[in-house]
Design a protein around this motif. Structure first.
Motif, mmCIF file in Angstrom:
data_model
loop_
_atom_site.group_PDB
_atom_site.id
_atom_site.type_symbol
_atom_site.label_atom_id
_atom_site.label_comp_id
_atom_site.label_asym_id
_atom_site.label_seq_id
_atom_site.Cartn_x
_atom_site.Cartn_y
_atom_site.Cartn_z
ATOM 1 N N GLY A 101 7.697 2.685 -8.087
ATOM 2 C CA GLY A 101 9.040 3.244 -8.182
ATOM 3 C C GLY A 101 9.916 2.951 -6.986
ATOM 4 N N GLU A 102 9.337 2.451 -5.899
ATOM 5 C CA GLU A 102 10.120 2.105 -4.709
ATOM 6 C C GLU A 102 10.479 0.619 -4.734
ATOM 7 N N GLY A 103 11.565 0.277 -4.032
ATOM 8 C CA GLY A 103 12.035 -1.103 -4.091
ATOM 9 C C GLY A 103 12.509 -1.636 -2.762
ATOM 10 N N GLU A 110 19.765 -17.117 -2.763
ATOM 11 C CA GLU A 110 20.113 -16.011 -3.649
ATOM 12 C C GLU A 110 19.729 -14.663 -3.043
ATOM 13 N N LEU A 111 20.305 -13.610 -3.589
ATOM 14 C CA LEU A 111 19.908 -12.241 -3.278
ATOM 15 C C LEU A 111 18.734 -11.871 -4.175
ATOM 16 N N GLU A 112 17.921 -10.923 -3.715
ATOM 17 C CA GLU A 112 16.786 -10.479 -4.517
ATOM 18 C C GLU A 112 16.620 -8.969 -4.381
ATOM 19 N N VAL A 113 16.199 -8.344 -5.472
ATOM 20 C CA VAL A 113 15.829 -6.937 -5.430
ATOM 21 C C VAL A 113 14.562 -6.781 -6.261
ATOM 22 N N LEU A 114 13.589 -6.066 -5.711
ATOM 23 C CA LEU A 114 12.317 -5.865 -6.398
ATOM 24 C C LEU A 114 11.997 -4.382 -6.461
ATOM 25 N N VAL A 115 11.211 -4.008 -7.479
ATOM 26 C CA VAL A 115 10.733 -2.639 -7.636
ATOM 27 C C VAL A 115 9.255 -2.693 -7.983
ATOM 28 N N VAL A 116 8.452 -1.857 -7.343
ATOM 29 C CA VAL A 116 7.015 -1.799 -7.612
ATOM 30 C C VAL A 116 6.788 -1.054 -8.931
ATOM 31 N N SER A 117 6.053 -1.663 -9.839
ATOM 32 C CA SER A 117 5.769 -1.041 -11.128
ATOM 33 C C SER A 117 4.363 -0.455 -11.216
ATOM 34 N N GLU A 118 3.427 -0.977 -10.402
ATOM 35 C CA GLU A 118 2.065 -0.431 -10.367
ATOM 36 C C GLU A 118 1.477 -0.618 -8.975
ATOM 37 N N GLY A 119 0.702 0.364 -8.523
ATOM 38 C CA GLY A 119 -0.017 0.231 -7.270
ATOM 39 C C GLY A 119 0.866 0.353 -6.040
ATOM 40 N N MET A 120 0.400 -0.255 -4.957
ATOM 41 C CA MET A 120 1.099 -0.226 -3.675
ATOM 42 C C MET A 120 1.119 -1.638 -3.102
ATOM 43 N N ILE A 121 2.269 -2.038 -2.548
ATOM 44 C CA ILE A 121 2.384 -3.386 -2.025
ATOM 45 C C ILE A 121 2.821 -3.370 -0.562
ATOM 46 N N LEU A 122 2.523 -4.460 0.126
ATOM 47 C CA LEU A 122 3.066 -4.716 1.452
ATOM 48 C C LEU A 122 4.176 -5.745 1.261
ATOM 49 N N ALA A 123 5.412 -5.310 1.435
ATOM 50 C CA ALA A 123 6.559 -6.201 1.329
ATOM 51 C C ALA A 123 7.049 -6.507 2.735
#
Length: 295
Positions: free
Chosen positions: A71-73, A46-59
């Motif tokens: 706010g970034e995805g 499948e395709l996937e799209v994610l958006v950060v809702s809190e904090g900072m992540i390493l994707a």
């Protein structure tokens, strides 16, 4: 449709086993608290799209690493190995949608599939695309994702139509603009296949006393090339990945069985109980007995 925590389970090749949505409506929405449980390495059709809702992540996806703030995805193409981890000590959350391309493209003979989905799915230079609200088209893609997300979660009247329409707009933005990452070089494409083969070998033999040489041999490469491939693609070593897989399996047995801790250690490839306790604590932040008590 209920919003779910994403419990990622994979097969021997790190392919995700979870079914997302239904055959009639192949889409699901998730939220993840990365401090409680990072999203481990996996891939899916499948395709996937994610958006950060809190904090900072390493994707991470397709051998690329991205620091994403609130706010970034990130859009992740089909078949691309990816995972997510927290980058700050506080709350660190994301929400995501995983959906089959046919939800937007329909029949493979349709103009939607042929003109828009097929070029995206088969383009090796597009393993993923960063979505930042400071870029106009990426901002629009994020807004499209959020509209689809709300429609699915809230099941508003006609949400199936609204979801497909919003995702169609998002796909159009992705197809119409160059991705926010450089074209994936041939070496990275080759390494992507190699890493899947080596992860599968580790998944199949994690309970055994395996070496880096054996992991490398499974992909017909040298040990030094194996180390470079792990470093470049998933930012770790074969031994660290093996330790993490053993600890993950041990955690499942601690929660799902009444086996003694020493028995679990042996079943998961830990020949020494004290090393098992140290390794488990490095992965989960507590010892095996404490983990079982909290579960």
């Amino acid at each position: 449709m209920a919003l779910s925590l994403c419990r990622t389970t994979v097969d021997d090749s790190a392919r995700e086993l979870m079914e997302h949505g239904t055959a009639a409506f192949p889409i699901a929405c998730y939220h993840d608290d990365l401090q409680a449980e990072p999203v481990p390495w996996h891939w899916h059709e499948e395709l996937e799209v994610l958006v950060v809702s809190e904090g900072m992540i390493l994707a991470t996806a397709g051998g690329e690493k991205f620091r994403l703030e609130k706010g970034e995805g990130l859009f992740i193409n089909a078949g691309v190995l990816h995972g997510d981890w927290p980058l700050n000590a506080g709350s660190c959350r994301l929400h995501s949608m995983v959906f089959h391309p046919r939800l937007v493209g329909g029949n493979p003979d349709s103009v939607f599939w042929q003109k828009y989905l097929q070029p995206l799915l088969t383009d090796p230079s597009r393993p993923c695309a960063v979505l930042r609200p400071t870029v106009d088209w990426q901002h629009e893609a994020i807004e499209d994702m959020e509209r689809a997300f709300r429609a699915v979660v809230n099941e508003i009247p006609g949400y199936e139509f609204k979801t497909r329409a919003a995702l169609s707009e998002m796909i159009f933005q992705l197809v119409s603009h160059a991705p926010a990452v450089q074209a994936m070089p041939k070496k990275a494409l080759r390494n992507a296949d190699r890493i899947k083969t080596m992860l599968q070998f580790i998944q199949e033999h994690y309970a055994e006393d395996i070496s880096v040489e054996q992991v490398a041999s499974s992909a017909s490469i040298s040990p030094s090339e194996c180390l470079r491939c792990f470093h470049d693609m998933i930012g770790t070593t074969p031994n660290q990945y093996l330790r993490d897989q053993r600890a993950q399996r041990a955690a499942e047995l601690l929660c799902g069985t009444g086996l003694r801790v020493t028995e679990i250690a042996m079943q998961c490839g830990f020949q020494d109980a004290s090393y098992f306790a140290r390794a488990f604590r490095q992965v989960y932040g507590c010892g095996p007995t404490e983990y079982r008590r909290k579960a």
